[in-house]
Scaffold this motif. Structure first.
Motif, PDB file in Angstrom:
ATOM      1  N   THR A 263       0.858  -1.176   0.000  1.00 48.96           N
ATOM      2  CA  THR A 263       0.000   0.000   0.000  1.00 48.96           C
ATOM      3  C   THR A 263       0.897   1.231   0.000  1.00 48.96           C
ATOM      4  OG1 THR A 263      -2.043   0.872   0.997  1.00 48.96           O
ATOM      5  CG2 THR A 263      -0.215   0.430   2.497  1.00 48.96           C
ATOM      6  N   PRO A 264       0.471   2.363  -0.553  1.00 44.65           N
ATOM      7  CA  PRO A 264       1.307   3.567  -0.496  1.00 44.65           C
ATOM      8  C   PRO A 264       1.551   3.966   0.957  1.00 44.65           C
ATOM      9  CG  PRO A 264      -0.527   3.846  -2.033  1.00 44.65           C
ATOM     10  CD  PRO A 264      -0.793   2.582  -1.281  1.00 44.65           C
ATOM     11  N   HIS A 265       2.782   4.297   1.292  1.00 47.13           N
ATOM     12  CA  HIS A 265       3.045   4.714   2.668  1.00 47.13           C
ATOM     13  C   HIS A 265       4.244   5.637   2.751  1.00 47.13           C
ATOM     14  CE1 HIS A 265       5.718   1.177   2.329  1.00 47.13           C
ATOM     15  NE2 HIS A 265       6.448   1.736   3.293  1.00 47.13           N
ATOM     16  N   VAL A 266       4.233   6.447   3.785  1.00 48.92           N
ATOM     17  CA  VAL A 266       5.323   7.360   4.107  1.00 48.92           C
ATOM     18  C   VAL A 266       5.812   6.995   5.499  1.00 48.92           C
ATOM     19  CG1 VAL A 266       5.978   9.764   4.515  1.00 48.92           C
ATOM     20  CG2 VAL A 266       4.345   9.197   2.689  1.00 48.92           C
ATOM     21  N   ARG A 267       7.115   6.831   5.643  1.00 49.39           N
ATOM     22  CA  ARG A 267       7.687   6.465   6.940  1.00 49.39           C
ATOM     23  C   ARG A 267       8.156   7.724   7.659  1.00 49.39           C
ATOM     24  NH1 ARG A 267      11.417   1.333   4.848  1.00 49.39           N
ATOM     25  NH2 ARG A 267       9.754   0.325   3.643  1.00 49.39           N
ATOM     26  N   LEU A 268       7.596   7.980   8.824  1.00 46.33           N
ATOM     27  CA  LEU A 268       7.996   9.119   9.641  1.00 46.33           C
ATOM     28  C   LEU A 268       8.881   8.595  10.766  1.00 46.33           C
ATOM     29  CD1 LEU A 268       4.540  10.949   9.913  1.00 46.33           C
ATOM     30  CD2 LEU A 268       6.298  11.165   8.145  1.00 46.33           C
TER      31      LEU A 268
END
Length: 332
Positions: free
Chosen positions: A281-286
């Protein structure tokens, strides 16, 4: 008449780990035509698998292990697929006395990464490690991601939410398995202000007080505290309806991934390099970059071992949520 192939799948660990087994369940059922798939897990995870249409049987460990094994032996399984590979699941495999396949643990590499900060972890999601376990059965990953099935009775209707959040909102999963896997409340408030959009806080009753504090700081017009008001499947339904999802490293993060949501995943003491980031799934890691003490644990601690908690306190909020540009809500 062809006799069905009976396969027991073992996973007792956590909400997230159970959700991460769902592609294996689906592919076993679809790629072995005569397969009957039985899932063995803890009673607490019953809502996750009760509605899975790929399963023939469901077995819950909620008492004596020996009694549980006796119940499983009645099924006369042909294969056991152990997606946990611990002493307990190994004991179950031996007791059932049939051919078994187990996920390869990365114990030494994980220890090197967490204790010595030597990252020898394979560039591989844990789901792909699960599929390596069933490869001898001729089963391949179909690439279709995770599954989560919500029964009709638990689908959250629009009017269950406040009028301010009924048609468009961001979900923020504020819980976490341990203290070091979730941000301090003041940083959660800061993140909500950064998001600048109607937000539904998702979590269980243990997250209720933190959610109330966030609402007091920002206002109930902008933030709705759903923590403790909804069961697991209902919380999943909220995630399914959200525009995007922010989440600490939790089981609900994986449920959001099962719905194909874009996930902004927040990492403290643990690390996505351990293989548990949002899958397919599209994701951004913070996460806080270049922090020498991180990761300090795969599962988290009750407090920061270094006493400064920089992994969360210094976490930068320099991301841009492009999905929210068209309809910002001013919190001021």
């Amino acid at each position: 008449m062809t006799r069905p192939v009976k396969i027991a799948v073992l996973q007792f660990t956590s909400i997230g780990d159970v959700v991460l087994t769902t592609p294996v369940i689906r592919c076993l059922k679809e790629q072995i035509p005569t397969a009957e798939i039985h899932f063995c897990t803890a009673r607490a995870f019953q809502p996750i698998i009760d509605n899975n249409p790929y399963l023939t049987g469901r077995h819950y460990l909620d008492g004596s292990l020996l009694t549980f094994i006796r119940q499983l032996r009645v099924e006369q399984f042909d294969y056991v697929v152990d997606l946990q590979n611990t002493f307990i699941t190994g004991f179950i495999r031996v007791a059932l006395g049939c051919r078994s396949y187990s996920v390869e643990k990365q114990t030494l590499r994980q220890w090197l990464y967490v204790r010595c900060k030597v990252n020898a972890m394979p560039n591989q999601h844990v789901v792909d490690r699960y599929f390596a376990a069933v490869h001898p059965l001729g089963v391949e990953n179909d690439g279709m991601g995770l599954d989560y099935f919500i029964p009709y009775k638990d689908e959250v209707e629009t009017d269950w939410l406040p009028a301010t959040h009924q048609h468009d909102f961001v979900a923020y999963v504020i819980g976490g398995q341990s203290f070091t896997r979730r941000m301090p409340v003041m940083r959660m408030i800061e993140l909500c202000l950064k998001i600048n959009y109607p937000i539904v806080l998702v979590g269980d009753k243990n997250d209720r007080l933190a959610g109330d504090e966030i609402v007091r700081a920002i206002g109930e017009r902008y933030v709705y505290n759903a923590c403790g008001h909804y069961n697991l499947n209902q919380s999943a339904s909220i995630l399914q309806q959200a525009r995007v999802v922010f989440s600490h490293d939790t089981g609900l993060m994986h449920i959001a991934a099962a719905f194909g949501k874009k996930v902004y995943s927040i990492w403290g003491s643990s690390s996505p390099q351990l293989g548990f980031y949002p899958y397919k799934t599209p994701h951004v890691r913070l996460e806080t970059p270049s922090l020498a003490c991180r990761p300090c644990s795969a599962t988290g601690f009750g407090n920061c071992p270094m006493k400064h908690f920089k992994c969360m306190n210094n976490l930068p909020f320099d991301f841009d949520v492009k999905e929210l540009r068209t309809k910002k809500k001013n919190f001021e």
